[in-house]
Design a protein around this motif. Sequence first.
Motif, PDB file in Angstrom:
ATOM      1  N   ARG A  81      54.626   9.851  27.189  1.00 55.47           N
ATOM      2  CA  ARG A  81      55.414  10.518  28.242  1.00 55.47           C
ATOM      3  C   ARG A  81      54.709  10.432  29.587  1.00 55.47           C
ATOM      4  N   ILE A  82      53.404  10.688  29.580  1.00 53.66           N
ATOM      5  CA  ILE A  82      52.643  10.650  30.830  1.00 53.66           C
ATOM      6  C   ILE A  82      52.664   9.247  31.420  1.00 53.66           C
ATOM      7  N   ALA A  83      52.531   8.234  30.544  1.00 50.65           N
ATOM      8  CA  ALA A  83      52.512   6.847  31.005  1.00 50.65           C
ATOM      9  C   ALA A  83      53.788   6.485  31.764  1.00 50.65           C
ATOM     10  N   LYS A  84      54.905   7.129  31.402  1.00 50.29           N
ATOM     11  CA  LYS A  84      56.170   6.849  32.071  1.00 50.29           C
ATOM     12  C   LYS A  84      56.268   7.535  33.432  1.00 50.29           C
ATOM     13  N   LEU A  85      55.400   8.521  33.669  1.00 50.69           N
ATOM     14  CA  LEU A  85      55.487   9.317  34.889  1.00 50.69           C
ATOM     15  C   LEU A  85      54.494   8.901  35.960  1.00 50.69           C
ATOM     16  N   VAL A  86      53.455   8.166  35.581  1.00 47.73           N
ATOM     17  CA  VAL A  86      52.382   7.861  36.533  1.00 47.73           C
ATOM     18  C   VAL A  86      52.156   6.360  36.616  1.00 47.73           C
ATOM     19  N   ASP A  87      51.372   5.964  37.628  1.00 52.18           N
ATOM     20  CA  ASP A  87      51.006   4.559  37.762  1.00 52.18           C
ATOM     21  C   ASP A  87      50.236   4.091  36.531  1.00 52.18           C
ATOM     22  N   LYS A  88      50.358   2.814  36.208  1.00 47.43           N
ATOM     23  CA  LYS A  88      49.682   2.252  35.053  1.00 47.43           C
ATOM     24  C   LYS A  88      48.176   2.500  35.143  1.00 47.43           C
ATOM     25  N   GLY A  89      47.621   3.008  34.054  1.00 45.43           N
ATOM     26  CA  GLY A  89      46.181   3.248  33.999  1.00 45.43           C
ATOM     27  C   GLY A  89      45.749   4.622  34.459  1.00 45.43           C
ATOM     28  N   ASN A  90      46.686   5.421  34.993  1.00 44.92           N
ATOM     29  CA  ASN A  90      46.319   6.738  35.502  1.00 44.92           C
ATOM     30  C   ASN A  90      46.450   7.835  34.454  1.00 44.92           C
ATOM     31  N   TYR A  91      46.017   7.559  33.246  1.00 45.51           N
ATOM     32  CA  TYR A  91      45.892   8.587  32.217  1.00 45.51           C
ATOM     33  C   TYR A  91      44.761   8.135  31.307  1.00 45.51           C
ATOM     34  N   SER A  92      44.189   9.080  30.557  1.00 44.34           N
ATOM     35  CA  SER A  92      42.961   8.754  29.838  1.00 44.34           C
ATOM     36  C   SER A  92      43.022   9.175  28.381  1.00 44.34           C
ATOM     37  N   ASP A  93      41.901   8.960  27.697  1.00 45.39           N
ATOM     38  CA  ASP A  93      41.794   9.320  26.288  1.00 45.39           C
ATOM     39  C   ASP A  93      41.694  10.823  26.072  1.00 45.39           C
ATOM     40  N   PHE A  94      41.642  11.605  27.137  1.00 43.66           N
ATOM     41  CA  PHE A  94      41.484  13.043  26.983  1.00 43.66           C
ATOM     42  C   PHE A  94      42.805  13.765  26.751  1.00 43.66           C
ATOM     43  N   VAL A  95      43.810  13.048  26.329  1.00 49.94           N
ATOM     44  CA  VAL A  95      45.004  13.651  25.732  1.00 49.94           C
ATOM     45  C   VAL A  95      44.842  13.414  24.234  1.00 49.94           C
ATOM     46  N   THR A  97      43.822  15.475  20.054  1.00 46.88           N
ATOM     47  CA  THR A  97      43.688  16.691  19.258  1.00 46.88           C
ATOM     48  C   THR A  97      42.325  17.325  19.534  1.00 46.88           C
ATOM     49  N   ILE A  98      42.138  18.566  19.081  1.00 46.30           N
ATOM     50  CA  ILE A  98      40.852  19.225  19.247  1.00 46.30           C
ATOM     51  C   ILE A  98      39.762  18.442  18.519  1.00 46.30           C
ATOM     52  N   HIS A  99      40.060  18.001  17.302  1.00 46.49           N
ATOM     53  CA  HIS A  99      39.078  17.197  16.568  1.00 46.49           C
ATOM     54  C   HIS A  99      38.831  15.869  17.270  1.00 46.49           C
ATOM     55  N   GLY A 100      39.883  15.298  17.837  1.00 47.60           N
ATOM     56  CA  GLY A 100      39.737  14.038  18.567  1.00 47.60           C
ATOM     57  C   GLY A 100      38.807  14.194  19.753  1.00 47.60           C
ATOM     58  N   PHE A 101      38.934  15.309  20.475  1.00 46.24           N
ATOM     59  CA  PHE A 101      38.023  15.549  21.591  1.00 46.24           C
ATOM     60  C   PHE A 101      36.589  15.700  21.095  1.00 46.24           C
ATOM     61  N   CYS A 102      36.414  16.416  19.985  1.00 50.83           N
ATOM     62  CA  CYS A 102      35.065  16.611  19.443  1.00 50.83           C
ATOM     63  C   CYS A 102      34.424  15.276  19.072  1.00 50.83           C
ATOM     64  N   VAL A 103      35.215  14.353  18.530  1.00 51.73           N
ATOM     65  CA  VAL A 103      34.680  13.022  18.212  1.00 51.73           C
ATOM     66  C   VAL A 103      34.186  12.334  19.480  1.00 51.73           C
ATOM     67  N   LYS A 104      34.995  12.359  20.537  1.00 48.07           N
ATOM     68  CA  LYS A 104      34.609  11.727  21.798  1.00 48.07           C
ATOM     69  C   LYS A 104      33.345  12.386  22.357  1.00 48.07           C
ATOM     70  N   PHE A 105      33.302  13.710  22.278  1.00 51.11           N
ATOM     71  CA  PHE A 105      32.130  14.450  22.768  1.00 51.11           C
ATOM     72  C   PHE A 105      30.884  14.072  21.981  1.00 51.11           C
ATOM     73  N   LEU A 106      31.000  14.070  20.660  1.00 55.40           N
ATOM     74  CA  LEU A 106      29.832  13.812  19.813  1.00 55.40           C
ATOM     75  C   LEU A 106      29.353  12.365  19.909  1.00 55.40           C
ATOM     76  N   ARG A 107      30.245  11.430  20.093  1.00 57.87           N
ATOM     77  CA  ARG A 107      29.811  10.041  20.283  1.00 57.87           C
ATOM     78  C   ARG A 107      28.879   9.944  21.496  1.00 57.87           C
ATOM     79  N   ALA A 108      29.098  10.809  22.469  1.00 56.27           N
ATOM     80  CA  ALA A 108      28.274  10.789  23.682  1.00 56.27           C
ATOM     81  C   ALA A 108      27.041  11.676  23.578  1.00 56.27           C
ATOM     82  N   GLU A 109      27.123  12.769  22.821  1.00 51.50           N
ATOM     83  CA  GLU A 109      26.076  13.793  22.895  1.00 51.50           C
ATOM     84  C   GLU A 109      25.319  14.074  21.598  1.00 51.50           C
ATOM     85  N   ILE A 110      25.744  13.535  20.474  1.00 55.88           N
ATOM     86  CA  ILE A 110      25.144  13.930  19.198  1.00 55.88           C
ATOM     87  C   ILE A 110      23.686  13.480  19.072  1.00 55.88           C
ATOM     88  N   TYR A 111      23.276  12.536  19.891  1.00 56.54           N
ATOM     89  CA  TYR A 111      21.871  12.091  19.843  1.00 56.54           C
ATOM     90  C   TYR A 111      20.904  13.234  20.141  1.00 56.54           C
TER      91      TYR A 111
END
Length: 243
Positions: A81-95, A97-111
Amino acid sequence: IESVVEFDDTLMEKYLEGLNKNQMEAVLYTEGPSLVIAGAGSGKTRVLTCKIAHLLSCGYMPWNILALTFTNKAAKEMTQRIAKLVDKGNYSDFVCTIHGFCVKFLRAEIYHIGFPKSFTIIDVEDQKQIAHQVLDHLGVDKSVKNINSFLSGIAGRKSTGGYVETYLTQSANKIDVENCRDEFELYIAMQLKLFALDFDDLIHLTLYILHAFPDVLAHWQQELNYVMIDEAQDCNTTDWNLV
């Protein structure tokens, strides 16, 4: 804000088009907490996607906005839905699930706690296999009921979150697998051997790192200027602690 996402009048009209007065108010309100209460089918998700488009039009970058949902299907739908409303590329992986966000966070910070960024995420079937190994080690009958009961007990122990500091950090207690008779400790030991995390671990490790490392918390608070939750009434206590 150093960099501004360019929006023309056509796009501006596009994401606001067809909203009623209450929806418009929710979309255009940007400063401070807000709670939208509405019934099923009244356009709550539409408001959320339009609000993201509006924030982008105000100059926020896609990676400054976190939109949390409760299913991968809902996250995918919102992204489309967002992709249809904004210029191409102006949305990110931060849309996500809660678990999905935790995966992204931990890939960066779990070290920070000595885990590799390439950790494995295990599902229920994987958990059952680990449970089988633990019960084998203890010489316990492995009926379906026992496996389910065992995993329920593991989830109960993990619900407190305190196990992260006790077993999963670099300075944590080392588990003597050969002589251990504690089901929970053996299960954790099997996970550590595989560098594997289940869905409960994803949230508890994220919370632990945010609490234990103030610089990490400050970075993510600075990075994520807006946090939005679809169907927020479904959040449990642990979810709210993260939010």
